[in-house]
Design an enzyme around this catalytic site. Structure first.
Site, short mmCIF file in Angstrom:
data_model
loop_
_atom_site.label_atom_id
_atom_site.label_comp_id
_atom_site.label_asym_id
_atom_site.label_seq_id
_atom_site.Cartn_x
_atom_site.Cartn_y
_atom_site.Cartn_z
CB SER A 75 9.34 3.47 -6.40
OG SER A 75 8.49 4.62 -6.08
CB SER B 266 18.76 2.65 -1.35
OG SER B 266 17.91 3.42 -1.80
CG ASP C 172 8.50 -1.34 8.65
OD1 ASP C 172 9.07 -1.13 7.68
OD2 ASP C 172 8.56 -2.44 9.49
N GLY C 173 6.49 2.82 9.82
CA GLY C 173 5.46 3.62 10.45
C GLY C 173 5.52 5.02 9.61
CD GLU D 121 9.55 8.92 6.07
OE1 GLU D 121 9.22 7.87 6.42
OE2 GLU D 121 9.28 10.10 6.47
CB ALA E 55 19.85 12.05 11.72
CG LEU E 56 18.91 5.57 8.34
CD1 LEU E 56 19.74 4.67 9.44
CD2 LEU E 56 17.85 4.66 8.03
CB THR E 57 20.01 9.44 4.70
OG1 THR E 57 18.76 8.80 4.40
CG2 THR E 57 20.76 9.55 3.28
CD GLU E 58 26.23 8.11 8.15
OE1 GLU E 58 27.27 7.90 7.70
OE2 GLU E 58 25.95 7.62 9.27
N1 CAA Z 1 11.40 -4.26 11.21
C1 CAA Z 1 12.16 -4.81 11.90
N2 CAA Z 1 13.45 -5.09 11.70
C2 CAA Z 1 13.80 -5.27 10.33
C3 CAA Z 1 13.04 -4.84 9.32
C4 CAA Z 1 11.63 -4.17 9.80
N3 CAA Z 1 10.75 -3.68 8.95
N4 CAA Z 1 13.55 -4.57 8.06
C5 CAA Z 1 14.84 -5.42 8.40
N5 CAA Z 1 14.88 -5.77 9.78
C6 CAA Z 1 15.87 -6.24 10.41
C7 CAA Z 1 16.18 -7.79 9.84
O1 CAA Z 1 15.40 -8.71 10.35
C8 CAA Z 1 17.93 -7.74 10.13
O2 CAA Z 1 17.82 -8.41 11.50
P1 CAA Z 1 18.69 -9.41 12.09
O3 CAA Z 1 20.27 -8.88 12.19
O4 CAA Z 1 18.40 -9.65 13.54
O5 CAA Z 1 18.62 -10.75 11.14
C9 CAA Z 1 18.30 -6.56 9.93
O6 CAA Z 1 17.21 -5.50 10.17
C10 CAA Z 1 18.97 -6.39 8.63
O7 CAA Z 1 18.07 -6.67 7.65
P2 CAA Z 1 18.22 -6.77 5.91
O8 CAA Z 1 19.33 -7.70 5.93
O9 CAA Z 1 17.14 -7.16 5.50
O10 CAA Z 1 18.84 -5.14 5.61
P3 CAA Z 1 19.38 -4.35 4.38
O11 CAA Z 1 20.51 -3.88 5.00
O12 CAA Z 1 19.43 -5.59 3.52
O13 CAA Z 1 18.44 -3.41 4.21
C11 CAA Z 1 16.56 -2.26 3.12
C12 CAA Z 1 17.26 -3.58 3.89
C13 CAA Z 1 15.00 -2.65 3.14
C14 CAA Z 1 17.06 -1.95 1.84
C15 CAA Z 1 16.73 -1.07 4.23
O14 CAA Z 1 18.32 -0.90 4.07
C16 CAA Z 1 16.12 0.12 3.70
O15 CAA Z 1 15.00 0.40 4.02
N6 CAA Z 1 16.73 1.02 2.97
C17 CAA Z 1 15.97 2.32 2.71
C18 CAA Z 1 16.47 3.31 4.00
C19 CAA Z 1 15.41 4.48 3.96
O16 CAA Z 1 14.16 4.24 3.78
N7 CAA Z 1 16.09 5.58 4.18
C20 CAA Z 1 15.22 6.89 4.39
C21 CAA Z 1 15.98 7.67 5.33
S1 CAA Z 1 14.51 8.86 6.14
C22 CAA Z 1 14.27 9.79 5.11
O17 CAA Z 1 14.22 9.54 3.93
C23 CAA Z 1 13.62 11.07 5.39
C24 CAA Z 1 14.09 12.11 6.37
O18 CAA Z 1 13.54 12.89 6.44
C25 CAA Z 1 15.24 11.78 6.81
#
Ligand code: CAA
Length: 380
Positions: free
Chosen positions: A366, A132, A240-241, A363, A124-127
């Site tokens: 695109s 995004s 990522d995974g 997750e 549970a991440l999304t609010e």
């Molecule tokens: N691995 C490890 N660390 C990471 C990382 C990764 N892949 N990506 C970012 N980080 C770390 C960064 O290194 C940074 O760390 P520091 O503070 O130490 O420097 C920190 O996280 C913040 O990174 P960013 O500034 O790049 O983060 P951001 O706020 O700009 O976000 C984003 C980047 C890629 C847009 C991210 O917010 C994202 O992936 N958004 C999409 C979220 C998502 O996929 N939601 C789906 C939820 S799950 C679902 O849908 C299904 C369900 O059933 C629940």
């Protein structure tokens, strides 16, 4: 990179393929129609070790690798993307972060629950106002003595209304931005935990999506996953995974659609011959095959890198982006081959097309995958 499946991977493929054919396919259309969670099949998938399959044996799992897990989701998604989604979420988004970040006690307790105990997991991440832009969640966790008190709500949670264990992200120090987010292992039986709205979706009708609400929810201090402030990193690494699982799901949906379309076009006679013999049909199938094989290579590569402990963030994002967009393109074109029949519920094409759409959204959309890929290209 070469993908000769190992003996274990080939066995998983065979076992899940047979299960899918015998147990999943016969109920896939009905699951879609009734929107019912396929409980009996998920129970069986626990028994066969597919639920929690990457959990090491010492914590009750099958100790499989990430490619085996991707293959399992691919096979299931060929006929029922909902079942593929339930499995991918349980394995990739709940077992995996606990395995990677949990203490020995957390792993013994929760990984056993999520395997031998047959408890279903969620993430549970999304609010409502943080999709995004995942770091902008407003759910809070305040430490009071020996427990945290969580307040807030999470939306679009896969396995939401059936989950017993959920990895939940909440702000422990709002002044620190992403470094103020922490992760918690939350049981559905904890006081203050409740399930809100059950989503009615365009597709993936068998996958139980819901809102989770935390109202002064009491979470024992020992259920903090990782350290305070590590939550956002845990969420990103987990996704990522997880994205490999969705890549496998998109791949499976596309493969399933092509299988159906081949069967149909070989038997559908128009203008005096089966429509599979028209060059337009054959060229379309050829393009589909290339896209599927390319998607398979990307997906299997990402899974293999993950198991090898090598960086795979970009590879997982590329795999997810490519196979999800192809799932949409391929189901749309495959449905077209069925003509009017494809638009009816007599054939699975319209369901496959509806199911494919979500793979471009959850997750990480695109667009988010493109952000992730571009951010690793040295453009700044
Ligand atoms: N691995 C490890 N660390 C990471 C990382 C990764 N892949 N990506 C970012 N980080 C770390 C960064 O290194 C940074 O760390 P520091 O503070 O130490 O420097 C920190 O996280 C913040 O990174 P960013 O500034 O790049 O983060 P951001 O706020 O700009 O976000 C984003 C980047 C890629 C847009 C991210 O917010 C994202 O992936 N958004 C999409 C979220 C998502 O996929 N939601 C789906 C939820 S799950 C679902 O849908 C299904 C369900 O059933 C629940």
């Amino acid at each position: 990179m070469e993908f000769n499946l190992s003996k274990e991977q080939a066995l998983v493929q065979k076992m899940v393929r047979e299960f899918t054919e015998n147990e999943v396919k016969p109920i896939a259309a009905e699951t879609d129609r009734t929107c019912e969670y396929p409980r009996e099949n998920i129970e069986k998938l626990f028994r066969y070790g597919v639920m929690g399959m990457c959990v090491p044996k010492e914590y009750g799992g099958a100790g499989a690798d990430d490619l085996s897990a991707a293959i399992a989701v691919e096979e299931l998604s060929k006929v029922c993307a909902s079942t593929g989604d339930i499995v991918a979420t349980h394995n990739g988004l709940c077992c995996d972060p606990i395995l990677r970040n949990g203490t020995e006690a957390q792993k013994q307790k929760y990984l056993r629950m999520l395997t031998e105990g047959r408890k279903v997991g969620a993430f549970a991440l999304t609010e409502p106002n943080a999709g995004s832009d995942a770091s902008k969640g407003t759910t809070t966790a305040v430490l009071e003595g020996d427990h945290y008190v969580l307040n807030g709500s999470k939306v679009f949670i896969t396995n939401g209304y059936v989950a017993d264990v959920t990895v939940v992200f909440a702000m422990t120090d709002p002044s620190k931005g992403t470094r103020g987010i922490s992760a918690f292992i939350v049981e559905s039986s904890f006081p203050g935990y409740s399930v809100g709205k059950h989503e009615e979706k365009m597709g993936l009708h068998g996958s139980p999506t819901a809102e989770l609400v935390f109202t002064d929810c009491i979470v024992p201090k020992e259920n903090l996953l990782g350290k305070e402030g590590q939550g956002f990193k845990i969420a990103m690494q987990t996704l990522d995974g997880g994205r490999i699982g969705i890549a496998a799901q998109g791949l499976g949906i596309a493969e399933g659609a092509v299988e159906e379309a081949i069967n149909y076009t070989k038997n559908r006679v128009q203008f005096g011959k089966p429509i599979s013999l028209f060059q337009n049909t054959q060229f379309t199938f050829a393009d589909m095959k290339v896209a599927i094989e390319a998607g398979r290579l990307l997906t299997y590569q990402a899974a293999t890198l993950k198991t090898a402990g090598k960086p795979f963030t970009t590879e997982a994002a590329m795999a997810k982006l490519f196979t999800s967009e192809n799932a949409m393109k391929i189901t749309t074109k495959a449905l077209q081959m069925f003509g009017g029949y494809g638009y009816t519920k007599d054939y699975p094409m319209e369901r496959m097309m509806r199911d494919a759409k979500i793979t471009e959204i959850y997750e990480g959309t695109s667009e988010v995958q493109r952000i992730v890929i571009a951010s690793h290209m040295g453009l700044k």
